[in-house]
Design a protein around this motif. Structure first.
Motif, mmCIF file in Angstrom:
data_model
loop_
_atom_site.group_PDB
_atom_site.id
_atom_site.type_symbol
_atom_site.label_atom_id
_atom_site.label_comp_id
_atom_site.label_asym_id
_atom_site.label_seq_id
_atom_site.Cartn_x
_atom_site.Cartn_y
_atom_site.Cartn_z
ATOM 1 N N ALA A 177 -14.467 25.933 4.467
ATOM 2 C CA ALA A 177 -14.962 24.553 4.625
ATOM 3 C C ALA A 177 -14.205 23.561 3.747
ATOM 4 O O ALA A 177 -14.062 22.395 4.117
ATOM 5 N N ASP A 178 -13.708 24.015 2.597
ATOM 6 C CA ASP A 178 -13.051 23.095 1.672
ATOM 7 C C ASP A 178 -11.525 23.193 1.734
ATOM 8 O O ASP A 178 -10.826 22.693 0.859
ATOM 9 N N TYR A 179 -10.986 23.813 2.779
ATOM 10 C CA TYR A 179 -9.526 24.026 2.866
ATOM 11 C C TYR A 179 -8.751 22.716 2.746
ATOM 12 O O TYR A 179 -7.844 22.590 1.921
ATOM 13 N N LEU A 180 -9.099 21.725 3.538
ATOM 14 C CA LEU A 180 -8.363 20.463 3.531
ATOM 15 C C LEU A 180 -8.549 19.697 2.227
ATOM 16 O O LEU A 180 -7.609 19.103 1.699
ATOM 17 N N SER A 181 -9.757 19.714 1.699
ATOM 18 C CA SER A 181 -10.009 18.960 0.471
ATOM 19 C C SER A 181 -9.313 19.596 -0.728
ATOM 20 O O SER A 181 -8.797 18.897 -1.600
ATOM 21 N N VAL A 182 -9.285 20.917 -0.766
ATOM 22 C CA VAL A 182 -8.622 21.605 -1.877
ATOM 23 C C VAL A 182 -7.122 21.349 -1.846
ATOM 24 O O VAL A 182 -6.493 21.096 -2.888
ATOM 25 N N ALA A 183 -6.531 21.396 -0.660
ATOM 26 C CA ALA A 183 -5.109 21.084 -0.541
ATOM 27 C C ALA A 183 -4.857 19.612 -0.857
ATOM 28 O O ALA A 183 -3.889 19.261 -1.541
ATOM 29 N N GLY A 184 -5.747 18.746 -0.372
ATOM 30 C CA GLY A 184 -5.581 17.306 -0.591
ATOM 31 C C GLY A 184 -5.641 16.917 -2.049
ATOM 32 O O GLY A 184 -4.994 15.942 -2.467
ATOM 33 N N ASP A 185 -6.391 17.665 -2.858
ATOM 34 C CA ASP A 185 -6.472 17.372 -4.287
ATOM 35 C C ASP A 185 -5.099 17.454 -4.954
ATOM 36 O O ASP A 185 -4.819 16.718 -5.909
ATOM 37 N N VAL A 186 -4.255 18.352 -4.464
ATOM 38 C CA VAL A 186 -2.903 18.483 -5.010
ATOM 39 C C VAL A 186 -1.966 17.442 -4.387
ATOM 40 O O VAL A 186 -1.205 16.774 -5.085
ATOM 41 N N ILE A 187 -2.051 17.299 -3.072
ATOM 42 C CA ILE A 187 -1.124 16.418 -2.353
ATOM 43 C C ILE A 187 -1.205 14.985 -2.861
ATOM 44 O O ILE A 187 -0.184 14.304 -3.010
ATOM 45 N N ARG A 188 -2.406 14.518 -3.154
ATOM 46 C CA ARG A 188 -2.555 13.129 -3.590
ATOM 47 C C ARG A 188 -1.939 12.865 -4.957
ATOM 48 O O ARG A 188 -1.737 11.712 -5.341
ATOM 49 N N ARG A 189 -1.592 13.940 -5.698
ATOM 50 C CA ARG A 189 -0.971 13.764 -7.008
ATOM 51 C C ARG A 189 0.550 13.713 -6.950
ATOM 52 O O ARG A 189 1.208 13.407 -7.941
ATOM 53 N N VAL A 190 1.128 14.018 -5.788
ATOM 54 C CA VAL A 190 2.585 14.048 -5.675
ATOM 55 C C VAL A 190 3.227 12.710 -6.048
ATOM 56 O O VAL A 190 4.226 12.687 -6.792
ATOM 57 N N PRO A 191 2.730 11.560 -5.583
ATOM 58 C CA PRO A 191 3.378 10.298 -5.951
ATOM 59 C C PRO A 191 3.409 10.027 -7.449
ATOM 60 O O PRO A 191 4.218 9.212 -7.916
ATOM 61 N N GLU A 192 2.551 10.694 -8.211
ATOM 62 C CA GLU A 192 2.475 10.477 -9.646
ATOM 63 C C GLU A 192 3.483 11.319 -10.432
ATOM 64 O O GLU A 192 3.626 11.128 -11.643
ATOM 65 N N ALA A 193 4.174 12.240 -9.770
ATOM 66 C CA ALA A 193 5.130 13.104 -10.472
ATOM 67 C C ALA A 193 6.247 12.258 -11.083
ATOM 68 O O ALA A 193 6.850 11.429 -10.405
ATOM 69 N N VAL A 194 6.518 12.489 -12.351
ATOM 70 C CA VAL A 194 7.515 11.665 -13.054
ATOM 71 C C VAL A 194 8.915 12.256 -12.981
ATOM 72 O O VAL A 194 9.898 11.572 -13.272
ATOM 73 N N ASP A 195 9.022 13.528 -12.596
ATOM 74 C CA ASP A 195 10.339 14.147 -12.494
ATOM 75 C C ASP A 195 10.251 15.352 -11.558
ATOM 76 O O ASP A 195 9.193 15.681 -11.030
ATOM 77 N N GLU A 196 11.394 16.016 -11.363
ATOM 78 C CA GLU A 196 11.445 17.140 -10.436
ATOM 79 C C GLU A 196 10.597 18.318 -10.914
ATOM 80 O O GLU A 196 10.052 19.062 -10.093
ATOM 81 N N THR A 197 10.481 18.479 -12.213
ATOM 82 C CA THR A 197 9.681 19.581 -12.739
ATOM 83 C C THR A 197 8.224 19.434 -12.322
ATOM 84 O O THR A 197 7.583 20.399 -11.876
ATOM 85 N N GLN A 198 7.696 18.222 -12.463
ATOM 86 C CA GLN A 198 6.311 17.988 -12.061
ATOM 87 C C GLN A 198 6.155 18.087 -10.548
ATOM 88 O O GLN A 198 5.165 18.641 -10.053
ATOM 89 N N ALA A 199 7.114 17.556 -9.800
ATOM 90 C CA ALA A 199 7.041 17.633 -8.344
ATOM 91 C C ALA A 199 7.063 19.082 -7.883
ATOM 92 O O ALA A 199 6.309 19.470 -6.973
ATOM 93 N N LEU A 200 7.890 19.899 -8.512
ATOM 94 C CA LEU A 200 7.961 21.308 -8.148
ATOM 95 C C LEU A 200 6.662 22.027 -8.483
ATOM 96 O O LEU A 200 6.189 22.863 -7.701
ATOM 97 N N ALA A 201 6.077 21.706 -9.640
ATOM 98 C CA ALA A 201 4.810 22.334 -10.012
ATOM 99 C C ALA A 201 3.729 22.023 -8.978
ATOM 100 O O ALA A 201 2.929 22.894 -8.611
ATOM 101 N N LEU A 202 3.706 20.793 -8.494
ATOM 102 C CA LEU A 202 2.734 20.414 -7.477
ATOM 103 C C LEU A 202 3.025 21.108 -6.152
ATOM 104 O O LEU A 202 2.099 21.517 -5.439
ATOM 105 N N LEU A 203 4.297 21.252 -5.807
ATOM 106 C CA LEU A 203 4.641 21.974 -4.589
ATOM 107 C C LEU A 203 4.190 23.426 -4.678
ATOM 108 O O LEU A 203 3.643 23.974 -3.719
#
Length: 262
Positions: free
Chosen positions: A22-48
């Motif tokens: 039931a929470d599949y989309l919301s759990v994934a969305g919690d990470v996806i919405r943080r991608v624009p906040e990544a300050v460098d490739e290391t953070q972007a990769l961690a979120l990926l």
């Protein structure tokens, strides 16, 4: 709860076991919405990496590239997988023989890798190499650009389980994977744009000049609009060409448009 939502991943062998939660989309969305906040490739990769896990995949790779770049110099990677795959891929120069990239060039709809035609031995070799590094089954998620940009993105999500993406659950999976691909793509575009501005020191006045050139304005019209002499306009374009490393003003404006400056 979200952090250990997929703690039982090792025992799950079907995509629907993930997407049926039931929470599949919301759990994934919690990470996806943080991608624009990544300050460098290391953070972007961690979120990926985190998003890959929450989507139910074992491995992933995001590639950003400019259409028709035969030099491959524009290609950027985020690899949430064994980097040996990418090293071998680059060593063999398989950009032109990659059916997944070819699919992303022509389509915007996510697809199972099994649905993408293999038309040559070289393409088969490229897919078989990916299968050795966590992509026994794969989903290809294109991320096209808007606003006339030719830079594209493609997210490849893989599973070590053969046939993982063939069964039920793919429709729900796409609802989560597509936003991830698009957010990563927009993040890369913004980062590359910032890099261009930082390295070339393009000013707001330069951007205005490039915008007018892109609109097809002549030197005379640009001079009148900016209250400058025609010789001053030509001189500024000459300096801009040097800054951007291009041969002429048309190329300068095209480059600025490609990187989203105008």
């Amino acid at each position: 709860m979200a952090a250990d939502c997929f703690a039982e991943k090792a025992s799950v062998t079907a995509l629907v076991d993930f997407t049926g939660r039931a929470d599949y989309l919301s759990v994934a969305g919690d990470v996806i919405r943080r991608v624009p906040e990544a300050v460098d490739e290391t953070q972007a990769l961690a979120l990926l990496c985190e998003a890959t896990d929450r989507l139910g995949a074992d491995a992933s790779a995001f590639v950003s590239f400019i259409r028709d770049d035969v030099s491959h110099e524009s290609y950027r990677f985020l690899l949430a997988c064994d980097p040996t795959w990418c090293l071998e891929y680059e060593r063999r120069c398989w950009y032109a023989n990659d059916p997944w990239l070819a699919y992303a060039l022509r389509h915007s709809e996510p697809a199972r890798a099994s649905e993408i035609p293999i038309t040559s031995r070289q393409q088969r070799d490229a897919v078989e190499l990916a299968m050795q590094y966590g992509f026994q089954s794969a989903a290809i998620i294109p991320a096209p650009s808007s606003g006339g940009l030719s830079r594209l993105g493609v997210l490849c999500l893989g599973s070590a389980t053969a046939g993982f993406y063939e069964g039920d659950g793919f429709t729900i999976f796409k609802l989560a994977a597509r936003p991830l691909a698009m957010e990563l793509h927009e993040w890369w575009i913004a980062r590359i744009r910032a890099e261009l501005v930082a390295t070339t020191r393009v000013t707001a006045e330069d951007v205005l000049l490039l915008r007018l050139e892109r609109q097809g304005r002549s030197t005379k019209h640009i001079a009148a609009e900016l209250d400058m002499s025609t010789s001053a306009v030509d001189s500024r374009f000459q300096r801009l060409n040097v800054k951007l490393g291009v041969p002429n003003r048309r190329s300068a404006a095209a480059l600025a448009a490609e990187y989203g400056l105008i």
